[in-house]
Design a protein around this motif. Structure first.
Motif, mmCIF file in Angstrom:
data_model
loop_
_atom_site.group_PDB
_atom_site.id
_atom_site.type_symbol
_atom_site.label_atom_id
_atom_site.label_comp_id
_atom_site.label_asym_id
_atom_site.label_seq_id
_atom_site.Cartn_x
_atom_site.Cartn_y
_atom_site.Cartn_z
ATOM 1 N N GLU A 13 21.138 21.445 -25.978
ATOM 2 C CA GLU A 13 22.128 20.417 -26.285
ATOM 3 C C GLU A 13 23.121 20.847 -27.362
ATOM 4 N N ARG A 14 22.752 21.809 -28.184
ATOM 5 C CA ARG A 14 23.680 22.293 -29.202
ATOM 6 C C ARG A 14 24.931 22.918 -28.588
ATOM 7 N N PHE A 15 24.808 23.375 -27.347
ATOM 8 C CA PHE A 15 25.945 24.035 -26.691
ATOM 9 C C PHE A 15 27.101 23.067 -26.474
ATOM 10 N N ARG A 16 26.800 21.792 -26.270
ATOM 11 C CA ARG A 16 27.862 20.805 -26.036
ATOM 12 C C ARG A 16 28.795 20.700 -27.235
ATOM 13 N N ASN A 243 26.860 32.010 -33.905
ATOM 14 C CA ASN A 243 26.485 32.098 -32.496
ATOM 15 C C ASN A 243 27.103 33.348 -31.872
ATOM 16 N N LEU A 244 26.388 33.946 -30.942
ATOM 17 C CA LEU A 244 26.843 35.175 -30.293
ATOM 18 C C LEU A 244 27.241 34.864 -28.850
ATOM 19 N N PHE A 255 24.346 32.568 -27.395
ATOM 20 C CA PHE A 255 23.053 32.513 -28.065
ATOM 21 C C PHE A 255 23.243 32.043 -29.503
ATOM 22 N N SER A 256 22.321 31.211 -29.970
ATOM 23 C CA SER A 256 22.351 30.799 -31.364
ATOM 24 C C SER A 256 21.914 31.968 -32.243
ATOM 25 N N ALA A 257 22.048 31.812 -33.554
ATOM 26 C CA ALA A 257 21.687 32.885 -34.473
ATOM 27 C C ALA A 257 20.199 33.202 -34.442
ATOM 28 N N ASP A 258 19.377 32.276 -33.918
ATOM 29 C CA ASP A 258 17.940 32.550 -33.814
ATOM 30 C C ASP A 258 17.559 33.143 -32.452
ATOM 31 N N GLY A 259 18.562 33.460 -31.618
ATOM 32 C CA GLY A 259 18.294 34.108 -30.339
ATOM 33 C C GLY A 259 18.051 33.171 -29.175
ATOM 34 N N LEU A 297 37.482 26.626 -27.040
ATOM 35 C CA LEU A 297 36.173 26.177 -27.468
ATOM 36 C C LEU A 297 36.299 25.262 -28.694
ATOM 37 N N ALA A 298 35.191 24.672 -29.095
ATOM 38 C CA ALA A 298 35.163 23.797 -30.267
ATOM 39 C C ALA A 298 34.633 24.530 -31.488
ATOM 40 N N VAL A 299 34.689 25.848 -31.451
ATOM 41 C CA VAL A 299 34.228 26.677 -32.550
ATOM 42 C C VAL A 299 35.218 27.812 -32.720
ATOM 43 N N ASN A 300 35.262 28.396 -33.913
ATOM 44 C CA ASN A 300 36.236 29.454 -34.222
ATOM 45 C C ASN A 300 35.527 30.799 -34.364
ATOM 46 N N GLY A 301 36.186 31.831 -33.927
ATOM 47 C CA GLY A 301 35.648 33.178 -34.075
ATOM 48 C C GLY A 301 35.858 33.709 -35.475
ATOM 49 N N ILE A 302 35.022 34.659 -35.884
ATOM 50 C CA ILE A 302 35.198 35.263 -37.209
ATOM 51 C C ILE A 302 36.295 36.314 -37.123
#
Length: 302
Positions: A13-16, A243-244, A255-259, A297-302
């Motif tokens: 659900e975190r992907f949403r 996230n990767l 993938f989240s930071a925990d894989g 996306l709803a997130v920004n790249g580094i």
């Protein structure tokens, strides 16, 4: 009115929270043989990417379409920028890493180790201390399709760290089947590296490993971060939340930071690489076989 099928496959659900439900997958260009190595050039509002077998690098400009950035590209593959804004590219044909200077000339940064030619540098990233980290599998010398067929001169397929000031080149990982994409975590304390050896051996790795970065120079405590369940991992990028986002056979896997596999962006062609870009770094550019795609996306790249 019936809705179009979603391009997203939710596994957690975190992907949403990372995606924009109304954002479509846009095909910006089709006409490559194998599209690779996208890099966002913010000051020119464009993406430069490689079309390896066609020996060219292309430039997509927002609102201006695609043009040839460099022909006779020496089978260039992965690209990035250094901290001075210069383009850094991996060339299969030259078996080297080169820098494009501001006047357009090329400077060879690395083409050999211990007096023997590199295999075929593949992908590259630059750390905040200006050091250049790149992978050196044998894909560019396996045949004449993406380089020039040749026997490897290096005993292993390595990940290297290059100091561009001194020219010092050091292998930092030597136990890969075929090292491929790589990216740092947001705080640069970790380096992720893909092993795509399953591309030519079904029993070989198809995973991404993660290492701790020691003293900004060494990789320690290597372990498997995630395994790709469709195709192989090639190029990938990390967002500001850690996230990767990696290429795969059926699209882009996140993938989240925990894989944990959070979800997938379904793409109709095999994906080779990705890059964050756009004015707010919230657009994911995707090179996939013949095409360049983009999705917001709803997130920004580094």
């Amino acid at each position: 009115m019936p809705q179009s099928p979603s391009i997203y496959e939710i596994h957690d659900e975190r992907f949403r929270q990372l995606t924009v439900a109304s954002s479509a997958l846009e095909e910006l260009y089709a006409g490559c043989r194998w599209a690779e190595g996208p890099v966002w050039i913010a000051d020119m509002q464009c993406v430069i990417f490689s079309d390896i077998p066609n020996q060219r690098m292309l430039r997509w400009v927002d609102g201006g379409g695609v043009s040839v950035f460099r022909s006779a590209s020496n089978f260039a593959n992965g690209n990035t920028r250094d901290r001075q804004g210069r383009l850094i590219s991996c060339e299969h044909g030259g078996r080297r890493v080169v820098r494009t200077e501001l006047d357009g000339s090329l400077t060879v940064l690395a083409d050999q180790y211990q007096g023997r030619r590199l295999n075929s540098p593949n992908d590259v990233v630059v750390r905040s201390d200006d050091s250049i980290w790149f992978t050196d599998p044998t894909y560019g010398i396996l045949s004449d399709y993406e380089g020039y067929k040749a026997e490897p001169e290096q005993a292993t397929r390595n990940v290297y760290r290059l100091d561009p000031r001194t020219g010092e080149l050091d292998p930092v990982a030597t136990d890969f089947g075929q090292p491929n994409g790589l990216a740092f975590s947001p705080d640069e304390s970790k380096l992720y590296v893909a092993d795509s050896a399953a591309s030519h051996d079904v029993n070989a790795p198809r995973h991404i490993r993660v290492f701790d970065v020691a003293d900004g120079r060494r990789l320690v405590n290597g372990r498997v971060f995630c395994t790709i369940d469709n195709g192989v991992p090639d190029g990938f990028r990390v967002d500001m939340e850690g996230n990767l986002w990696t290429s795969a056979g059926d699209g882009v896997h996140c993938f989240s930071a925990d894989g944990t596999l959070l979800g997938k962006i379904k793409v109709p062609q095999v994906v080779a690489n990705v890059a964050f870009g756009g004015p707010r770094r919230n657009c994911l550019f995707i090179t996939a076989t013949r095409s360049l795609y983009a999705v917001y996306l709803a997130v920004n790249g580094i």
